[in-house]
Design a protein around this motif. Sequence first.
Motif, PDB file in Angstrom:
ATOM      1  N   SER A 100     -20.790  20.301  15.103  1.00 46.85           N
ATOM      2  CA  SER A 100     -19.578  19.832  16.329  1.00 46.85           C
ATOM      3  C   SER A 100     -18.356  20.793  15.857  1.00 46.85           C
ATOM      4  CB  SER A 100     -19.660  19.033  16.794  1.00 46.85           C
ATOM      5  OG  SER A 100     -18.760  18.121  16.335  1.00 46.85           O
ATOM      6  N   CYS A 101     -17.597  21.255  16.754  1.00 45.75           N
ATOM      7  CA  CYS A 101     -16.205  21.161  15.965  1.00 45.75           C
ATOM      8  C   CYS A 101     -15.115  20.765  15.872  1.00 45.75           C
ATOM      9  CB  CYS A 101     -15.555  22.349  17.985  1.00 45.75           C
ATOM     10  SG  CYS A 101     -15.767  24.374  17.756  1.00 45.75           S
ATOM     11  N   THR A 102     -15.555  18.974  15.832  1.00 43.14           N
ATOM     12  CA  THR A 102     -14.916  18.105  16.020  1.00 43.14           C
ATOM     13  C   THR A 102     -15.035  17.557  14.929  1.00 43.14           C
ATOM     14  OG1 THR A 102     -15.939  16.528  17.486  1.00 43.14           O
ATOM     15  CG2 THR A 102     -13.968  17.787  18.277  1.00 43.14           C
ATOM     16  N   ARG A 148     -13.398  23.272  23.358  1.00 47.47           N
ATOM     17  CA  ARG A 148     -13.649  22.452  22.116  1.00 47.47           C
ATOM     18  C   ARG A 148     -13.238  24.266  20.814  1.00 47.47           C
ATOM     19  NH1 ARG A 148     -12.036  17.472  22.234  1.00 47.47           N
ATOM     20  NH2 ARG A 148     -14.429  16.133  22.221  1.00 47.47           N
ATOM     21  N   TRP A 149     -13.882  25.109  21.752  1.00 52.61           N
ATOM     22  CA  TRP A 149     -13.356  26.243  20.596  1.00 52.61           C
ATOM     23  C   TRP A 149     -12.177  26.728  20.733  1.00 52.61           C
ATOM     24  CZ3 TRP A 149     -18.397  30.026  22.080  1.00 52.61           C
ATOM     25  CH2 TRP A 149     -19.487  29.166  22.602  1.00 52.61           C
ATOM     26  N   LYS A 150     -10.904  26.448  22.394  1.00 57.86           N
ATOM     27  CA  LYS A 150     -10.167  27.256  22.175  1.00 57.86           C
ATOM     28  C   LYS A 150      -8.727  25.742  20.659  1.00 57.86           C
ATOM     29  CE  LYS A 150      -9.550  28.322  26.629  1.00 57.86           C
ATOM     30  NZ  LYS A 150      -9.617  27.896  27.832  1.00 57.86           N
ATOM     31  N   GLU A 151      -9.181  24.689  20.513  1.00 54.21           N
ATOM     32  CA  GLU A 151      -8.887  23.459  19.521  1.00 54.21           C
ATOM     33  C   GLU A 151      -9.690  23.457  18.619  1.00 54.21           C
ATOM     34  OE1 GLU A 151     -10.009  20.698  21.789  1.00 54.21           O
ATOM     35  OE2 GLU A 151      -9.103  20.449  23.215  1.00 54.21           O
ATOM     36  N   CYS A 152     -10.575  24.728  18.122  1.00 54.36           N
ATOM     37  CA  CYS A 152     -11.348  24.671  16.415  1.00 54.36           C
ATOM     38  C   CYS A 152     -10.298  25.899  15.707  1.00 54.36           C
ATOM     39  CB  CYS A 152     -12.533  24.514  17.698  1.00 54.36           C
ATOM     40  SG  CYS A 152     -13.054  24.883  15.775  1.00 54.36           S
ATOM     41  N   GLN A 153     -10.084  25.243  14.320  1.00 56.40           N
ATOM     42  CA  GLN A 153      -9.885  26.464  14.013  1.00 56.40           C
ATOM     43  C   GLN A 153     -11.237  27.379  13.523  1.00 56.40           C
ATOM     44  OE1 GLN A 153      -7.467  24.680  10.969  1.00 56.40           O
ATOM     45  NE2 GLN A 153      -5.850  24.153  11.554  1.00 56.40           N
ATOM     46  N   LYS A 154     -11.880  26.852  13.208  1.00 59.06           N
ATOM     47  CA  LYS A 154     -13.221  27.132  12.579  1.00 59.06           C
ATOM     48  C   LYS A 154     -13.760  29.171  13.853  1.00 59.06           C
ATOM     49  CE  LYS A 154     -15.813  24.136   9.616  1.00 59.06           C
ATOM     50  NZ  LYS A 154     -16.679  23.166  10.261  1.00 59.06           N
ATOM     51  N   CYS A 155     -13.230  28.136  14.910  1.00 54.85           N
ATOM     52  CA  CYS A 155     -13.837  29.048  16.289  1.00 54.85           C
ATOM     53  C   CYS A 155     -12.557  29.940  16.175  1.00 54.85           C
ATOM     54  CB  CYS A 155     -14.003  28.368  16.901  1.00 54.85           C
ATOM     55  SG  CYS A 155     -15.536  27.620  17.549  1.00 54.85           S
ATOM     56  N   GLN A 156     -11.426  29.621  16.253  1.00 54.11           N
ATOM     57  CA  GLN A 156     -10.016  30.330  16.502  1.00 54.11           C
ATOM     58  C   GLN A 156     -10.319  31.471  15.074  1.00 54.11           C
ATOM     59  OE1 GLN A 156      -8.466  31.130  19.077  1.00 54.11           O
ATOM     60  NE2 GLN A 156     -10.140  29.752  20.201  1.00 54.11           N
ATOM     61  N   TYR A 196     -22.137  23.411  20.491  1.00 50.90           N
ATOM     62  CA  TYR A 196     -22.023  23.830  18.870  1.00 50.90           C
ATOM     63  C   TYR A 196     -20.909  24.672  18.604  1.00 50.90           C
ATOM     64  CZ  TYR A 196     -27.244  23.020  19.192  1.00 50.90           C
ATOM     65  OH  TYR A 196     -28.267  22.143  19.406  1.00 50.90           O
ATOM     66  N   CYS A 197     -20.152  24.351  16.943  1.00 49.62           N
ATOM     67  CA  CYS A 197     -19.593  25.220  16.738  1.00 49.62           C
ATOM     68  C   CYS A 197     -20.046  26.222  16.407  1.00 49.62           C
ATOM     69  CB  CYS A 197     -18.324  24.325  15.626  1.00 49.62           C
ATOM     70  SG  CYS A 197     -17.070  25.662  15.168  1.00 49.62           S
ATOM     71  N   ALA A 198     -19.030  27.777  16.915  1.00 45.08           N
ATOM     72  CA  ALA A 198     -19.707  28.878  16.398  1.00 45.08           C
ATOM     73  C   ALA A 198     -19.247  29.603  15.421  1.00 45.08           C
ATOM     74  CB  ALA A 198     -18.481  29.432  18.216  1.00 45.08           C
ATOM     75  N   GLY A 199     -18.053  28.279  15.269  1.00 48.45           N
ATOM     76  CA  GLY A 199     -17.121  29.265  13.549  1.00 48.45           C
ATOM     77  C   GLY A 199     -17.802  28.398  12.329  1.00 48.45           C
ATOM     78  N   ASN A 200     -18.653  27.783  12.627  1.00 47.76           N
ATOM     79  CA  ASN A 200     -19.327  27.778  11.209  1.00 47.76           C
ATOM     80  C   ASN A 200     -20.622  28.169  11.102  1.00 47.76           C
ATOM     81  OD1 ASN A 200     -20.649  25.332   9.622  1.00 47.76           O
ATOM     82  ND2 ASN A 200     -20.180  23.448  10.680  1.00 47.76           N
TER      83      ASN A 200
END
Length: 539
Positions: free
Chosen positions: A285-287, A342-350, A304-308
């Motif tokens: 997850s993003c967090t 979550r994606w908006k707040e997540c560094q990996k997703c950004q 699911y975290c899209a940046g991971n």
Amino acid sequence: MGSKKYTTIISILFIILLMSTNKQKNEIFPGLVPAPAYIEFVDSKLQIEETIRMDYNPKDKNLKNMIRLAKSELSDIGYKPSDSNSNQEQTRLSIRVDQNISKTPESYRLKIDPQGIEITGSDHAGTFYGIQTLLQILETSKIENAPTVKSMIIEDSPRFKWRGMMLDVARHMFPADFIKRYIDIIAAHKMNVFHWHLTEDQGWRMPIEKYPKLESIAAWRKETLIGHYTDKPRKFDGKPYGGFYTREEITDIIAYAKERSVTIVPEIELPGHATAALSAYPELSCTGGPHEAETLWGVHKEVYCAGNEETFVFLENVLKEVSEIFPGPYIHIGGDECPKTRWKECQKCQKRIADVGLKDEHELQSYFIKRIEKILEKFGKRLVGWDEILEGGLAPNAIVHSWRGMDGGIEAANAGHEVIMSPTTHVYFDYYQSKDKDNEPLAIGGHLPLSKVYKFEPVPDNIDSDKRHLILGGQANLWTEYIPTIEKAEYMLLPRMCALAEAVWSPRSKKDYNGFIKRLGDHLKRLDRKHLNYRKLDK
Ligand SMILES: [Zn+2]
């Protein structure tokens, strides 16, 4: 004046003649659901003996399985199926497969005359459907105590190749035996897709060898909501709830479905509706969690975290096992209701959005689905997703499952994609069956009576005429937030599924609600024999 009177009489006679031929044209054998494409009655009768002699090629293994099922049904109805030709009185039933009878898959021809009964399918599925039609005819004759049945010829084939029914086993789980019963109901109505919704925020129901915590953690929630989501204050039952199907049960169910010409489409939800999986593997997850399987219905923000990259490793491994177990060509990946919080707040997703050069989080969802499509292609599977997968750009070979009305389906078909129609307005069987909600069991909301399901038309008028063939068919969905028991599942399913079967099998020209209701009367007696809990027809 005289000639005018004469013309009037002629016109009236003509109208009467027209009405009677029309009536003949629309005459369908009682209890037949769905209505066959073509039926013609011949002026003779077949004497039906108690013993039905089955004539078939026993070397054809698939056919032999089908005959075994047919024999069991015939016995349940009250006939004595037999393989041997004896001196006693017998009715001859010949069953075979002959691809020369029709180029259309799943077709059959059923002939009844004084010499006996012949069923010929264009393939095994067609033969199976011919048997279903015959069972309906014979059971209706039995119910009416008729010693004979009219001679007739039926030539029949499905209007659509996708005739689906979904069951959500994540909000509430149903035992493997009920899954088989559900497949029986689907098959007896000549439907051919069982969409098995296996994962959700509230529970994960399929074991994956590589990820044992999906069984030990993701399959369980600490309690369940009592009453409706909108009740204030909300109450919970305080009882842990969950479970999963074993690999043996799943394999057994797949084989069971295959014998009944039903393809199972498993659904593994992503990138949203994934809280249960994330409770077991919070690092995806993003967090980073911790998370718990949800106890409340609705849409939840953990996705699911899209940046991971680990997310894609996990999903690839999961989908690999799912692809190995389920032999069908399709895997449903959900794709609906994925909040972007979550994606908006997540560094990996950004970072992913910046690295790939995406415009926003909607394009990130599209990026996610396209990667999953590539993974599925590697395993030889087609991706099916709810119409949200259109947002931010559609994966090239995806099949769009249109649920928020028909517009998503129209848009996708006009862009050249294959489509399944499942609009909430006509095929959401978790909706109330009557406006008199106080006298109905608790449901999610809405109002979807039998008559409206019957009006379901999977091919909308406002679709380009050269794109209509892209509509693979239609499907109804049974979401189970408010359906904790088998009895209630059957009540919500039937008889609405009988109307759905006709919408996806019978030609548009055969649709006639009054005729359907008349035939349904006899058909419901069949459901009684099978002890199915259906909603009684309104008086
Ligand atoms: Zn993220």
